[in-house]
Design a protein around this motif. Structure first.
Motif, PDB file in Angstrom:
ATOM      1  N   LEU A 190       0.831  -1.196   0.000  1.00 49.31           N
ATOM      2  CA  LEU A 190       0.000   0.000   0.000  1.00 49.31           C
ATOM      3  C   LEU A 190       0.874   1.257   0.000  1.00 49.31           C
ATOM      4  N   ILE A 191       1.920   1.243   0.829  1.00 51.55           N
ATOM      5  CA  ILE A 191       2.838   2.397   0.857  1.00 51.55           C
ATOM      6  C   ILE A 191       3.521   2.549  -0.496  1.00 51.55           C
ATOM      7  N   ASN A 192       3.950   1.434  -1.068  1.00 48.20           N
ATOM      8  CA  ASN A 192       4.595   1.497  -2.383  1.00 48.20           C
ATOM      9  C   ASN A 192       3.664   2.056  -3.445  1.00 48.20           C
ATOM     10  N   LEU A 193       2.378   1.739  -3.320  1.00 50.51           N
ATOM     11  CA  LEU A 193       1.415   2.232  -4.300  1.00 50.51           C
ATOM     12  C   LEU A 193       1.140   3.720  -4.112  1.00 50.51           C
ATOM     13  N   LEU A 194       0.998   4.115  -2.856  1.00 51.20           N
ATOM     14  CA  LEU A 194       0.718   5.534  -2.589  1.00 51.20           C
ATOM     15  C   LEU A 194       1.909   6.408  -2.989  1.00 51.20           C
ATOM     16  N   SER A 195       3.125   5.895  -2.740  1.00 49.25           N
ATOM     17  CA  SER A 195       4.306   6.715  -3.027  1.00 49.25           C
ATOM     18  C   SER A 195       4.689   6.639  -4.499  1.00 49.25           C
ATOM     19  N   GLY A 196       4.117   5.697  -5.236  1.00 50.75           N
ATOM     20  CA  GLY A 196       4.393   5.622  -6.662  1.00 50.75           C
ATOM     21  C   GLY A 196       5.535   4.695  -7.008  1.00 50.75           C
ATOM     22  N   GLU A 197       6.005   3.939  -6.033  1.00 54.25           N
ATOM     23  CA  GLU A 197       7.102   3.021  -6.323  1.00 54.25           C
ATOM     24  C   GLU A 197       6.642   1.891  -7.239  1.00 54.25           C
ATOM     25  N   ILE A 198       5.397   1.478  -7.081  1.00 52.13           N
ATOM     26  CA  ILE A 198       4.812   0.544  -8.049  1.00 52.13           C
ATOM     27  C   ILE A 198       3.498   1.135  -8.576  1.00 52.13           C
ATOM     28  N   ALA A 199       3.173   0.731  -9.786  1.00 52.40           N
ATOM     29  CA  ALA A 199       2.000   1.314 -10.448  1.00 52.40           C
ATOM     30  C   ALA A 199       0.719   0.665  -9.933  1.00 52.40           C
ATOM     31  N   LEU A 200      -0.344   1.432  -9.939  1.00 52.98           N
ATOM     32  CA  LEU A 200      -1.646   0.909  -9.519  1.00 52.98           C
ATOM     33  C   LEU A 200      -2.248   0.042 -10.621  1.00 52.98           C
ATOM     34  N   SER A 201      -2.983  -0.997 -10.220  1.00 52.74           N
ATOM     35  CA  SER A 201      -3.789  -1.721 -11.206  1.00 52.74           C
ATOM     36  C   SER A 201      -5.155  -1.066 -11.307  1.00 52.74           C
ATOM     37  N   GLY A 202      -5.560  -0.367 -10.243  1.00 49.24           N
ATOM     38  CA  GLY A 202      -6.842   0.316 -10.263  1.00 49.24           C
ATOM     39  C   GLY A 202      -6.896   1.316  -9.128  1.00 49.24           C
ATOM     40  N   GLY A 203      -7.782   2.277  -9.241  1.00 48.02           N
ATOM     41  CA  GLY A 203      -7.926   3.274  -8.193  1.00 48.02           C
ATOM     42  C   GLY A 203      -7.165   4.547  -8.500  1.00 48.02           C
TER      43      GLY A 203
END
Lengths: 338, 250
Positions: free
Chosen positions: B48-61
């Motif tokens: 979740l932190i990686n997604l919020l910070s942009g380290e990994i791309a979102l699949s949705g949302g």
């Protein structure tokens, strides 16, 4: 500590400046000119490998492009001016590095090594197999570039001093660059690129800039090489030279500019030594073997290269007195990696 | 009274092939609010932190930072816009001094990569931000020490200091208390309290005592999904949370 390093580097440059008047002889002048030119190549690679953590296995391509540009851009009737020819050669190499870097920096680790090698091999085969590069035999330089009467590079001592000036210039430039914000960002990228991105650094432009600068500096070395020898051939772009440049900086000590300097001298002097028939007789034909063994030994026993030797000796001496205590001081930074 | 919203993650989803690591998670970080995310190992908290910070791309949302949709932004861009994160494992630069660790981080907001002739350590902006961040993290006395040689707790403080050096509005802290002793934990919690008024803080943490002491809001994740979200009292008394995570005996 920093002072002693500056004193060492300053002493090396002063010694090099005085060398032609210390009974160097034409062989010595020629050899040391060659070594200084390779030292520029090694310094350019140190910017990538030691300072940014990018292991480039195609540095010879930039060196070779600088050299070929010097010959191809020089006229056949008249000597070219150094004032435009030198920047043109640096620019040619830098442009090629920009293109190679733009693509190869999308990869990482061993793939990056292989992609830079592949691009270098492409450049090699362009000069090897086309009319442009003159094939295996290479091309001769009709007139050495110069600057009227001010700079006549046909004179070996002038060529020597000009190469030394370039070497000092490159060294000073990199020393200033590496302590700037740009240089510190490269250092951060080397240690932990992910963290740098997390902090807000878009790392790709930094790496591409470093790659391009490195290519340009290697091109400067190539330019000098072509002018010194008055001749270029495809071997200047071969992977052997890329490998040799890597060995120089590893032998000297990665992460230090003076390591590239020391490494280039050590590598080429050792090569010269093992090639000397007066010492090694028939074995001189197999100089690769002797050189290889020394390099393996150096890597095994000098993990920080030749520039790390004084500290290693100091620790060894302190260790004798301190006995067991030395053990706990071993690898103080290891913990951070785990 | 509602606070200023600094970060809003809406229906955040990440799939790895058939596996849904994070499934439609929504979190809001407000000023003056510590939002803790708890859950078992593998619940998707770090993801979740990686997604919020942009380290990994979102699949949705989507992710909204300070009122702007940053879903398509790269991680460095989000970081420069005011999103700071710390890592679960120490990611300090061990060979640099403590000060230089902070200074290099601070440089991110004032990069000036082209001014190659100026010394980095004479850059007034980053040196001052670094001193300030180190001071807030309680590292004043360690500025000249080699970062790899300081204690584990101090390294965790340095992680936070490097985060603060960029002047972020949002802090995503991944287990800042991991491996800390009681005294160090106290110091870190006091620091979080100090940071609370000006920051929106997401705290991923395993130390439940600490979480229930500092958090204003708690979100509980299990297998990538939010099973409960609310204030500490609500979470403590939630039967679902007890069953799924805290265990009956808690």
């Amino acid at each position: 500590m920093d002072n002693s390093k500056a004193v060492f580097v300053g002493a090396v440059f002063v010694a090099l400046a005085l060398f032609p008047w210390l009974g160097a002889g034409s062989y010595g002048i020629d050899l040391v000119t060659k070594i200084m030119i390779y030292a520029i190549l090694a310094l350019s690679l140190e910017l990538l490998v030691g300072s940014t953590g990018l292991v480039c296995f195609g540095q010879a391509a930039f060196f070779g492009i600088g050299a070929y540009a010097a010959v191809l851009l020089s006229g056949e009737e008249d000597a070219a001016s150094v004032l435009w020819l030198l920047p043109a050669c640096v620019l040619a190499a830098a442009l090629y590095a920009l293109a190679v870097g733009a693509l190869s920096l999308r990869t990482k680790g061993v793939y990056f090594i292989m992609v830079t090698l592949a691009f270098a091999q492409m450049a090699y085969f362009v000069v090897h197999d086309t009319a442009l590069g003159g094939g295996t035999d290479g091309i001769y330089l009709y007139f050495r570039p110069g600057l009227g009467e001010w700079l006549v590079l046909d004179d070996p001592v002038t060529m020597y001093l000009f190469s030394l000036a370039c070497l000092i210039g490159v060294f000073a430039f990199l020393a200033v660059l590496l302590r700037s914000r740009f240089g510190r960002a490269l250092a951060g990228i080397k240690v932990n690129e992910q963290r740098m991105r997390g902090t807000g650094f878009t790392t790709y432009p930094y790496k591409l800039a470093a790659f391009t600068i490195s290519g340009g500096l290697a091109g400067l070395g190539g330019f000098l090489f072509a002018v010194k020898d008055g001749f270029v051939n495809p071997e200047l772009m071969s992977w052997h030279l890329s490998g040799a440049a890597l060995v120089m900086i590893i032998l000297g000590g990665l992460g230090h500019l003076r390591g590239a300097l020391v490494g280039a001298f050590a590598f080429l002097l050792l090569q010269e030594l093992f090639k000397t028939e007066a010492i090694f007789g028939d074995f001189a034909k197999h100089w690769h073997l002797g050189l290889g063994i020394v390099i393996i030994a150096a890597v095994a026993f000098l993990p920080r290269g030749l520039v790390g030797l004084p500290e290693q000796l100091r620790k060894r001496l302190a260790g004798v007195g301190a006995g067991e205590r030395g053990g706990s001081l071993k690898n103080p930074l290891g913990e951070a990696k785990s | 009274m509602s606070n200023e919203v600094f970060l809003r993650g809406q229906d955040i989803t990440r799939r790895w092939g058939g596996l849904v690591a994070v499934n439609q998670v929504s979190v809001t970080l407000e000023r003056n609010c510590i939002h803790a995310v708890i859950g078992t190992n593998g619940a998707g908290k770090s993801t979740l932190i990686n997604l919020l910070s942009g380290e990994i791309a979102l699949s949705g949302g989507s992710v909204e930072l300070l009122g702007e949709d940053v879903t398509a932004w790269t991680q460095p861009r989000r970081a420069r816009a005011g999103l700071g994160r710390s890592y679960q494992r120490n990611t300090i630069y061990p060979s640099f001094s403590v000060f230089e660790n902070c200074r290099l981080a601070a440089q991110a907001t004032h990069q000036k990569g082209w001014s190659w002739w100026q010394r980095a350590d004479r850059c007034p902006v980053s040196t001052e931000a670094a001193r300030d961040a180190a001071h807030r993290a309680g590292l004043d006395k360690l500025l000249d020490r080699t970062a790899g040689m300081i204690s584990h707790g101090q390294k965790r403080q340095l992680e936070i200091a490097m985060c603060l050096a960029t002047g972020p509005k949002v802090l995503l802290l991944d287990e800042p208390l991991a491996g800390m002793g009681a005294e160090e934990t106290e110091r870190m919690l006091a620091m979080l309290d100090e940071l609370r008024p000006d920051h929106g803080i997401l705290l991923v943490e395993h130390d439940m005592d600490a979480v229930f002491r500092v958090a204003d809001q708690i979100t509980v994740m299990v297998n990538g999904t939010v099973i409960a979200s609310g204030d500490p009292d609500f979470i403590r008394n939630s039967s679902e949370v007890r069953e799924a995570y805290l265990g009956e005996g808690h």
